[in-house]
Design a protein around this motif. Structure first.
Motif, PDB file in Angstrom:
ATOM      1  N   ALA A  95      -9.823  -8.608  -0.500  1.00  0.00           N
ATOM      2  CA  ALA A  95      -9.890  -7.278   0.100  1.00  0.00           C
ATOM      3  C   ALA A  95     -11.327  -6.765   0.125  1.00  0.00           C
ATOM      4  O   ALA A  95     -11.780  -6.200   1.135  1.00  0.00           O
ATOM      5  CB  ALA A  95      -8.996  -6.307  -0.674  1.00  0.00           C
ATOM      6  N   ILE A  96     -12.049  -6.955  -0.961  1.00  0.00           N
ATOM      7  CA  ILE A  96     -13.448  -6.508  -1.025  1.00  0.00           C
ATOM      8  C   ILE A  96     -14.288  -7.244   0.011  1.00  0.00           C
ATOM      9  O   ILE A  96     -15.081  -6.636   0.739  1.00  0.00           O
ATOM     10  CB  ILE A  96     -14.016  -6.717  -2.446  1.00  0.00           C
ATOM     11  CG1 ILE A  96     -13.353  -5.743  -3.428  1.00  0.00           C
ATOM     12  CG2 ILE A  96     -15.535  -6.528  -2.457  1.00  0.00           C
ATOM     13  CD1 ILE A  96     -13.642  -6.036  -4.895  1.00  0.00           C
ATOM     14  N   LYS A  97     -14.104  -8.561   0.115  1.00  0.00           N
ATOM     15  CA  LYS A  97     -14.878  -9.366   1.060  1.00  0.00           C
ATOM     16  C   LYS A  97     -14.653  -8.899   2.497  1.00  0.00           C
ATOM     17  O   LYS A  97     -15.610  -8.655   3.244  1.00  0.00           O
ATOM     18  CB  LYS A  97     -14.496 -10.840   0.911  1.00  0.00           C
ATOM     19  CG  LYS A  97     -15.241 -11.798   1.836  1.00  0.00           C
ATOM     20  CD  LYS A  97     -14.881 -13.235   1.493  1.00  0.00           C
ATOM     21  CE  LYS A  97     -15.680 -14.232   2.333  1.00  0.00           C
ATOM     22  NZ  LYS A  97     -15.284 -14.224   3.751  1.00  0.00           N
ATOM     23  N   THR A  98     -13.396  -8.752   2.890  1.00  0.00           N
ATOM     24  CA  THR A  98     -13.081  -8.336   4.260  1.00  0.00           C
ATOM     25  C   THR A  98     -13.562  -6.916   4.531  1.00  0.00           C
ATOM     26  O   THR A  98     -14.112  -6.615   5.597  1.00  0.00           O
ATOM     27  CB  THR A  98     -11.569  -8.432   4.514  1.00  0.00           C
ATOM     28  OG1 THR A  98     -11.167  -9.789   4.323  1.00  0.00           O
ATOM     29  CG2 THR A  98     -11.205  -7.995   5.925  1.00  0.00           C
ATOM     30  N   THR A  99     -13.355  -6.038   3.556  1.00  0.00           N
ATOM     31  CA  THR A  99     -13.795  -4.648   3.694  1.00  0.00           C
ATOM     32  C   THR A  99     -15.289  -4.573   3.963  1.00  0.00           C
ATOM     33  O   THR A  99     -15.740  -3.870   4.880  1.00  0.00           O
ATOM     34  CB  THR A  99     -13.448  -3.847   2.418  1.00  0.00           C
ATOM     35  OG1 THR A  99     -12.028  -3.773   2.295  1.00  0.00           O
ATOM     36  CG2 THR A  99     -14.019  -2.439   2.478  1.00  0.00           C
ATOM     37  N   GLY A 127     -17.147  -5.950  -7.402  1.00  0.00           N
ATOM     38  CA  GLY A 127     -17.853  -5.248  -6.336  1.00  0.00           C
ATOM     39  C   GLY A 127     -17.040  -4.217  -5.589  1.00  0.00           C
ATOM     40  O   GLY A 127     -17.358  -3.874  -4.434  1.00  0.00           O
ATOM     41  N   ALA A 128     -16.001  -3.677  -6.236  1.00  0.00           N
ATOM     42  CA  ALA A 128     -15.232  -2.598  -5.607  1.00  0.00           C
ATOM     43  C   ALA A 128     -16.137  -1.394  -5.362  1.00  0.00           C
ATOM     44  O   ALA A 128     -17.086  -1.150  -6.112  1.00  0.00           O
ATOM     45  CB  ALA A 128     -14.063  -2.190  -6.500  1.00  0.00           C
ATOM     46  N   ASP A 129     -15.851  -0.646  -4.301  1.00  0.00           N
ATOM     47  CA  ASP A 129     -16.654   0.539  -3.996  1.00  0.00           C
ATOM     48  C   ASP A 129     -16.279   1.707  -4.893  1.00  0.00           C
ATOM     49  O   ASP A 129     -17.153   2.430  -5.375  1.00  0.00           O
ATOM     50  CB  ASP A 129     -16.467   0.932  -2.526  1.00  0.00           C
ATOM     51  CG  ASP A 129     -16.939  -0.161  -1.595  1.00  0.00           C
ATOM     52  OD1 ASP A 129     -18.160  -0.364  -1.502  1.00  0.00           O
ATOM     53  OD2 ASP A 129     -16.086  -0.840  -0.987  1.00  0.00           O
ATOM     54  N   TYR A 130     -14.973   1.908  -5.080  1.00  0.00           N
ATOM     55  CA  TYR A 130     -14.471   2.970  -5.948  1.00  0.00           C
ATOM     56  C   TYR A 130     -13.399   2.411  -6.875  1.00  0.00           C
ATOM     57  O   TYR A 130     -12.610   1.560  -6.461  1.00  0.00           O
ATOM     58  CB  TYR A 130     -13.805   4.095  -5.134  1.00  0.00           C
ATOM     59  CG  TYR A 130     -14.715   4.949  -4.315  1.00  0.00           C
ATOM     60  CD1 TYR A 130     -15.336   6.083  -4.851  1.00  0.00           C
ATOM     61  CD2 TYR A 130     -14.934   4.657  -2.964  1.00  0.00           C
ATOM     62  CE1 TYR A 130     -16.149   6.889  -4.078  1.00  0.00           C
ATOM     63  CE2 TYR A 130     -15.757   5.458  -2.189  1.00  0.00           C
ATOM     64  CZ  TYR A 130     -16.358   6.578  -2.748  1.00  0.00           C
ATOM     65  OH  TYR A 130     -17.165   7.379  -1.978  1.00  0.00           O
ATOM     66  N   ILE A 131     -13.379   2.913  -8.099  1.00  0.00           N
ATOM     67  CA  ILE A 131     -12.227   2.722  -8.983  1.00  0.00           C
ATOM     68  C   ILE A 131     -11.637   4.103  -9.197  1.00  0.00           C
ATOM     69  O   ILE A 131     -12.336   5.034  -9.627  1.00  0.00           O
ATOM     70  CB  ILE A 131     -12.622   2.092 -10.325  1.00  0.00           C
ATOM     71  CG1 ILE A 131     -13.217   0.692 -10.108  1.00  0.00           C
ATOM     72  CG2 ILE A 131     -11.422   2.012 -11.251  1.00  0.00           C
ATOM     73  CD1 ILE A 131     -13.774   0.063 -11.375  1.00  0.00           C
ATOM     74  N   GLY A 132     -10.351   4.242  -8.901  1.00  0.00           N
ATOM     75  CA  GLY A 132      -9.726   5.550  -8.969  1.00  0.00           C
ATOM     76  C   GLY A 132      -8.674   5.633 -10.057  1.00  0.00           C
ATOM     77  O   GLY A 132      -7.708   4.865 -10.063  1.00  0.00           O
TER      78      GLY A 132
END
Length: 208
Positions: A95-99, A127-132
């Protein structure tokens, strides 16, 4: 710090009406999971067509087939989408790669994660953009708040931005704001009050 409005309990026309009322104060509009379930991504596209310049998050809560599903969210107009922190590592990496290949952002939702500190460290390295941190509705009913989990996440990430959701209202927002999340997510605290525009403006003023 940005303010995100979670829109869950509306139809598409109701969602667009809420966006119109609050767009001067809100930075990110969330097409909530109930909207994804009830109206699909076609509803997201209608909102995107009506409001081409707003930032839209599709709360898809992806669990599997991650590369395809994030790409669909972005195809229909999302700028940000969500995957669950309890998903397989490979799904989150895909998911991170495609995003990132599509120039978008991914928020990893920690609802249901048991070891918050360990998972936050792992997601930070991926490498996630946000952790919620997300105190779900069912736990809010038992009196749980997202404050402690947000603090834990902030202590265990170096690069990833933080987001917080779970029962935040005008009269409870200040404590969470003082913890300095990057994304403050408010749902019913804005959308279900008599004057959503006023509530959004008051919370936004606290953030400044």
């Amino acid at each position: 710090m940005k303010l995100q409005l979670a829109i869950d309990l509306e139809d598409i026309d109701g969602a667009m009406n809420l966006i119109e009322k609050t767009k001067d104060s809100v930075d990110v509009f969330e097409y909530g999971t109930p909207l994804v379930i009830n109206f699909g991504l076609e509803g997201l596209k209608k909102i995107r067509d009506r409001f081409p310049d707003i930032t839209l998050l599709a709360d898809a809560k992806i669990m599997d087939v991650a590369s395809y599903e994030v790409s669909q969210a972005f195809k229909y107009g999302a700028d940000i989408t969500t995957i669950l922190g309890v998903a397989e590592d490979q799904s989150i990496k895909d998911a991170i790669k495609t995003t990132h290949e599509m120039g978008k952002e991914l928020l990893v939702d920690m609802i249901g994660v048991q070891d918050i500190a360990k998972r936050a460290q792992e997601l930070d390295k991926m490498g996630a953009d946000y952790i919620g941190t997300h105190t779900g509705y069912d736990l809010q009913a038992l009196g749980k708040t997202p404050f402690e989990d947000l603090h834990t996440i902030k202590e265990n990430v170096k690069e990833t931005k933080t987001a917080v959701a779970g029962g935040i209202k005008v009269n409870t927002a200040e404590k969470i704001i003082n913890e300095q999340p990057d994304l403050l997510i408010v749902g019913g605290g804005i959308s279900t009050v008599d004057d959503p525009a006023k509530a959004a403006k008051e919370i936004k003023a606290m953030m400044k």
